[in-house]
Design a protein around this motif. Sequence first.
Motif, PDB file in Angstrom:
ATOM      1  N   ARG A  24     -52.179  33.186  24.601  1.00  9.62           N
ATOM      2  CA  ARG A  24     -50.873  33.364  25.399  1.00  9.62           C
ATOM      3  C   ARG A  24     -50.638  32.103  26.260  1.00  9.62           C
ATOM      4  NH1 ARG A  24     -50.346  39.181  28.551  1.00  9.62           N
ATOM      5  NH2 ARG A  24     -51.030  39.644  26.273  1.00  9.62           N
ATOM      6  N   GLU A  25     -49.438  31.726  26.087  1.00  5.19           N
ATOM      7  CA  GLU A  25     -49.034  30.651  27.007  1.00  5.19           C
ATOM      8  C   GLU A  25     -47.901  30.666  27.757  1.00  5.19           C
ATOM      9  OE1 GLU A  25     -47.475  27.302  23.989  1.00  5.19           O
ATOM     10  OE2 GLU A  25     -45.959  28.809  23.497  1.00  5.19           O
ATOM     11  N   PHE A  26     -47.733  30.099  28.908  1.00  6.53           N
ATOM     12  CA  PHE A  26     -46.752  30.060  29.938  1.00  6.53           C
ATOM     13  C   PHE A  26     -45.613  29.335  29.292  1.00  6.53           C
ATOM     14  CE2 PHE A  26     -44.926  29.567  34.005  1.00  6.53           C
ATOM     15  CZ  PHE A  26     -44.104  28.697  34.351  1.00  6.53           C
ATOM     16  N   VAL A  27     -44.486  30.086  29.627  1.00  8.98           N
ATOM     17  CA  VAL A  27     -43.007  29.792  29.253  1.00  8.98           C
ATOM     18  C   VAL A  27     -42.160  29.090  30.294  1.00  8.98           C
ATOM     19  CG1 VAL A  27     -40.890  30.425  28.231  1.00  8.98           C
ATOM     20  CG2 VAL A  27     -43.154  31.171  27.208  1.00  8.98           C
ATOM     21  N   ALA A  28     -42.180  30.066  31.380  1.00  4.15           N
ATOM     22  CA  ALA A  28     -41.307  29.729  32.348  1.00  4.15           C
ATOM     23  C   ALA A  28     -41.332  30.675  33.807  1.00  4.15           C
ATOM     24  CB  ALA A  28     -40.036  29.839  31.996  1.00  4.15           C
ATOM     25  N   GLY A  29     -41.205  30.119  34.786  1.00  3.09           N
ATOM     26  CA  GLY A  29     -41.388  31.174  36.087  1.00  3.09           C
ATOM     27  C   GLY A  29     -40.532  30.790  37.103  1.00  3.09           C
ATOM     28  N   MET A  30     -40.298  31.658  38.026  1.00  8.96           N
ATOM     29  CA  MET A  30     -39.411  31.394  39.375  1.00  8.96           C
ATOM     30  C   MET A  30     -40.293  32.214  40.393  1.00  8.96           C
ATOM     31  SD  MET A  30     -35.982  33.242  40.214  1.00  8.96           S
ATOM     32  CE  MET A  30     -34.740  32.245  38.844  1.00  8.96           C
ATOM     33  N   ARG A  31     -40.213  31.285  41.368  1.00  6.21           N
ATOM     34  CA  ARG A  31     -40.771  32.078  42.577  1.00  6.21           C
ATOM     35  C   ARG A  31     -39.402  32.796  43.319  1.00  6.21           C
ATOM     36  NH1 ARG A  31     -45.503  30.593  44.282  1.00  6.21           N
ATOM     37  NH2 ARG A  31     -46.311  28.336  43.830  1.00  6.21           N
ATOM     38  N   TRP A  32     -39.505  34.117  43.420  1.00  8.42           N
ATOM     39  CA  TRP A  32     -38.496  35.109  43.443  1.00  8.42           C
ATOM     40  C   TRP A  32     -37.546  34.753  44.797  1.00  8.42           C
ATOM     41  CZ3 TRP A  32     -35.953  38.009  40.007  1.00  8.42           C
ATOM     42  CH2 TRP A  32     -35.075  38.804  40.523  1.00  8.42           C
ATOM     43  N   SER A  33     -38.158  34.719  45.854  1.00 13.54           N
ATOM     44  CA  SER A  33     -37.636  34.404  47.095  1.00 13.54           C
ATOM     45  C   SER A  33     -36.780  33.031  46.939  1.00 13.54           C
ATOM     46  CB  SER A  33     -38.859  34.509  48.398  1.00 13.54           C
ATOM     47  OG  SER A  33     -39.208  35.905  48.230  1.00 13.54           O
ATOM     48  N   GLY A  58     -36.195  31.005  44.516  1.00 12.97           N
ATOM     49  CA  GLY A  58     -35.450  30.630  43.206  1.00 12.97           C
ATOM     50  C   GLY A  58     -35.931  29.412  42.469  1.00 12.97           C
ATOM     51  N   ALA A  59     -37.014  29.022  43.052  1.00 15.68           N
ATOM     52  CA  ALA A  59     -37.729  27.472  42.416  1.00 15.68           C
ATOM     53  C   ALA A  59     -38.291  27.953  41.009  1.00 15.68           C
ATOM     54  CB  ALA A  59     -38.778  26.987  43.313  1.00 15.68           C
ATOM     55  N   THR A  60     -37.895  27.178  40.120  1.00 13.41           N
ATOM     56  CA  THR A  60     -38.256  27.514  38.617  1.00 13.41           C
ATOM     57  C   THR A  60     -39.207  26.258  38.256  1.00 13.41           C
ATOM     58  OG1 THR A  60     -36.213  26.487  37.762  1.00 13.41           O
ATOM     59  CG2 THR A  60     -36.182  28.686  38.343  1.00 13.41           C
ATOM     60  N   SER A  61     -40.012  26.838  37.091  1.00 15.03           N
ATOM     61  CA  SER A  61     -40.737  25.840  36.374  1.00 15.03           C
ATOM     62  C   SER A  61     -40.711  26.152  35.020  1.00 15.03           C
ATOM     63  CB  SER A  61     -42.139  25.642  36.879  1.00 15.03           C
ATOM     64  OG  SER A  61     -42.885  27.117  37.002  1.00 15.03           O
ATOM     65  N   PHE A  62     -40.770  25.216  34.126  1.00 18.78           N
ATOM     66  CA  PHE A  62     -40.764  25.304  32.603  1.00 18.78           C
ATOM     67  C   PHE A  62     -41.903  24.611  31.889  1.00 18.78           C
ATOM     68  CE2 PHE A  62     -36.854  27.738  32.634  1.00 18.78           C
ATOM     69  CZ  PHE A  62     -35.964  27.271  33.719  1.00 18.78           C
ATOM     70  N   ALA A  63     -42.335  25.252  30.820  1.00 19.91           N
ATOM     71  CA  ALA A  63     -42.939  24.446  29.853  1.00 19.91           C
ATOM     72  C   ALA A  63     -42.530  23.436  29.261  1.00 19.91           C
ATOM     73  CB  ALA A  63     -43.859  25.538  28.808  1.00 19.91           C
ATOM     74  N   GLU A  64     -43.151  22.400  28.954  1.00 19.01           N
ATOM     75  CA  GLU A  64     -42.452  21.019  28.325  1.00 19.01           C
ATOM     76  C   GLU A  64     -41.699  21.477  27.125  1.00 19.01           C
ATOM     77  OE1 GLU A  64     -42.673  18.674  31.179  1.00 19.01           O
ATOM     78  OE2 GLU A  64     -42.089  18.041  29.281  1.00 19.01           O
ATOM     79  N   GLY A  79     -47.081  38.067  39.949  1.00 24.97           N
ATOM     80  CA  GLY A  79     -48.259  37.384  40.896  1.00 24.97           C
ATOM     81  C   GLY A  79     -47.915  36.596  42.075  1.00 24.97           C
ATOM     82  N   ARG A  80     -48.929  36.104  42.626  1.00 26.94           N
ATOM     83  CA  ARG A  80     -48.820  35.349  43.936  1.00 26.94           C
ATOM     84  C   ARG A  80     -49.524  34.194  43.531  1.00 26.94           C
ATOM     85  NH1 ARG A  80     -48.668  40.243  47.041  1.00 26.94           N
ATOM     86  NH2 ARG A  80     -46.459  40.849  47.973  1.00 26.94           N
ATOM     87  N   PRO A  81     -49.401  33.115  42.479  1.00 24.63           N
ATOM     88  CA  PRO A  81     -50.247  32.112  42.043  1.00 24.63           C
ATOM     89  C   PRO A  81     -49.753  30.820  43.094  1.00 24.63           C
ATOM     90  CG  PRO A  81     -48.449  32.040  40.670  1.00 24.63           C
ATOM     91  CD  PRO A  81     -48.344  33.503  41.370  1.00 24.63           C
ATOM     92  N   ILE A  82     -51.101  30.063  43.229  1.00 27.20           N
ATOM     93  CA  ILE A  82     -50.792  28.787  44.202  1.00 27.20           C
ATOM     94  C   ILE A  82     -49.804  28.054  43.029  1.00 27.20           C
ATOM     95  CG2 ILE A  82     -52.310  28.848  45.855  1.00 27.20           C
ATOM     96  CD1 ILE A  82     -54.076  27.081  44.018  1.00 27.20           C
ATOM     97  N   THR A  83     -49.060  26.897  43.501  1.00 24.42           N
ATOM     98  CA  THR A  83     -48.222  26.368  42.636  1.00 24.42           C
ATOM     99  C   THR A  83     -49.033  25.530  41.586  1.00 24.42           C
ATOM    100  OG1 THR A  83     -46.866  25.408  44.542  1.00 24.42           O
ATOM    101  CG2 THR A  83     -46.734  24.067  42.434  1.00 24.42           C
TER     102      THR A  83
END
Length: 125
Positions: A45-54, A56-62, A99-103
């Motif tokens: 399983r691999e990370f694709v993309a995520g958002m801190r809901w409150s 709106g900050a996002t991150s994406f896999a390369e 979840g509540r992961p650190i950055t």
Amino acid sequence: QVQPVESGGGLVQPGGSLRVSCAASGNGFNGYTVSWFRQAPGKEREFVAGMRWSSGATSFAESVKGRFTLSKDTAKNTMYLHMQSLKPEDTAVYYCATGRPITSERSNARSYYYWGQGTQVTVSS
């Protein structure tokens, strides 16, 4: 408890677009990071993309940067993964997780508490 529920997967041709949704049951996504992971047959399983809901900050896999985007509808407690220029290698079961992961751990599946049942995305001609 925030149980995510995915929808919107399907079959699409290479180069096509698709949107998948992640809706919150229970108390909504406030205070959580909401992320998409995917798992192809025989692969981890691999990370694709995520958002801190409150925030709106996002991150994406390369591998998906520039092709995938995230958006949210706070009234519906729903996050959307917009996928464009799809490739056969994007074929996988896509899972939404909260979840509540650190950055530094936001791409780590073990940082997430609740998982949806998954939705199949198949890119094929």
